[in-house]
Write an enzyme that holds these catalytic residues in place. Structure first.
Site, short mmCIF file in Angstrom:
data_model
loop_
_atom_site.label_atom_id
_atom_site.label_comp_id
_atom_site.label_asym_id
_atom_site.label_seq_id
_atom_site.Cartn_x
_atom_site.Cartn_y
_atom_site.Cartn_z
N GLY A 17 0.80 -1.23 0.00
CA GLY A 17 0.00 0.00 0.00
C GLY A 17 0.84 1.28 0.00
O GLY A 17 1.88 1.38 -0.65
N ASP A 58 6.05 -4.23 15.05
CA ASP A 58 4.64 -4.03 15.36
C ASP A 58 4.56 -2.69 16.08
O ASP A 58 5.12 -2.54 17.19
CB ASP A 58 4.15 -5.17 16.27
CG ASP A 58 2.71 -5.00 16.72
OD1 ASP A 58 2.15 -3.90 16.59
OD2 ASP A 58 2.14 -5.99 17.23
N TYR A 152 -11.72 4.68 14.19
CA TYR A 152 -10.78 5.08 13.13
C TYR A 152 -10.71 6.61 13.06
O TYR A 152 -9.63 7.21 13.07
CB TYR A 152 -11.22 4.49 11.79
CG TYR A 152 -10.27 4.76 10.66
CD1 TYR A 152 -9.04 4.11 10.59
CD2 TYR A 152 -10.57 5.67 9.65
CE1 TYR A 152 -8.15 4.35 9.55
CE2 TYR A 152 -9.69 5.92 8.61
CZ TYR A 152 -8.48 5.26 8.56
OH TYR A 152 -7.60 5.51 7.54
#
Ligand code: NDP
Length: 259
Positions: A17, A58, A152
């Site tokens: 992406g 992470d 979000y």
């Protein structure tokens, strides 16, 4: 001379992406890129294709950031790109009435805690030389309310504000460490695949999803990478605490149909 010659650039969530496109563009501009992602298999593959280094990271993990501080104690650019919508495992309630606390927190852990930890790492890795660029990938959703994706939107809004705090903090210390946020909308990446599918209706769905976008199309990851390149480069030394929309004109006006 390439815009990022020999600059040490770390990018999170870059196995695919937007992050991947930023890593590729930075590499092409002479940077020493460290591509990081939670997905080691894809991250290593992508890094090999680009020709840059990889480290598993992470963004939620303080231990992973500490490991990064050991391997890359000095950096010139950090792009806090890793982010999740909360719909990765299918449709779950993310509206303000039905969202579970657990799901709300999970989105904030990646998007907001991850960005906080990234900024903290970057300040430590940049302050010795007193210069650098932190680029936080927020979203159009950080600027407007999103009824069905409350966590979000909230996490992306907090990233926008934290970017300004970091910018001011660094300026107050007399460091030339800049921090800015990018606010994309509708960039065609794998994040959209669950919504678009592969069937014959894919084109119709893409048209419907961009119907309110003045430019009437999805943006590309490479278009976001071009903006990130500007903010990373020494052409942007007077830009800090700013936010940059890249949305095909969506936020320029009201999306309401004109009567
Ligand atoms: P993708 O889902 O295509 O890529 C995100 C990458 O981040 C994936 O490789 C993913 O790995 C990784 N990732 C997820 N969680 C973590 C974690 N905890 N630590 C490290 N890496 C992680 O997303 P996009 O490229 O579309 O989005 C990139 C950023 O841009 C995100 O912050 C997103 O919110 C933002 N954005 C995107 C828009 C768009 O239209 N595409 C619009 C507005 C903002 P895995 O797949 O294994 O989970």
């Amino acid at each position: 001379m390439p815009a990022l010659k020999d600059k040490i650039c770390v990018i999170t969530g870059a196995a695919r992406g937007i992050g991947r496109a930023i890593a590729a563009r930075f590499h092409a501009e002479g940077a020493r890129v460290l591509l990081t992602d939670i997905n080691a298999t894809l991250g290593e593959k992508t890094a090999a294709e680009i020709g840059c280094a990889f480290q598993k990271l992470d963004v939620r993990s303080e231990d992973d950031w500490a490991r990064l501080a050991n391997t890359v104690p000095q950096a010139d650019v950090l792009v806090n790109n890793a982010g999740i919508t909360g719909f990765e495992d299918g449709l779950v309630a993310h509206d303000p009435e039905h969202a579970s606390l657990e799901n709300w927190r999970a989105v904030h852990r990646t998007n907001l805690d991850g960005t906080f930890l990234g900024c903290r790492y970057a300040i430590g890795a940049m302050k010795a030389r007193g210069t650098g660029s932190i680029i936080n990938i927020s979203s159009r959703s950080g600027l407007v309310g999103i009824p069905l994706a409350a966590a979000y939107a909230s996490s992306k809004a907090a990233i926008r504000n934290h970017s300004k705090t970091v910018a001011l903090y660094c300026a107050q210390h007399g460091w030339k460490i800049r921090c800015n946020s990018i606010h994309p909308a509708a960039i065609l990446t794998p994040i959209w695949e669950p919504m678009l599918g592969t069937g014959p209706e894919r084109e119709d769905k893409m048209r419907a999803l961009t119907a309110d976008t003045p430019l009437k199309r999805f943006g590309t990851p490479e278009e976001v990478a071009a903006l990130a390149l500007l903010l990373a480069s020494d052409d942007a030394t007077y830009i800090t605490g700013s936010e940059f929309n890249i949305d095909g004109g969506l936020l320029a006006g009201s999306a309401a149909t004109q009567g």
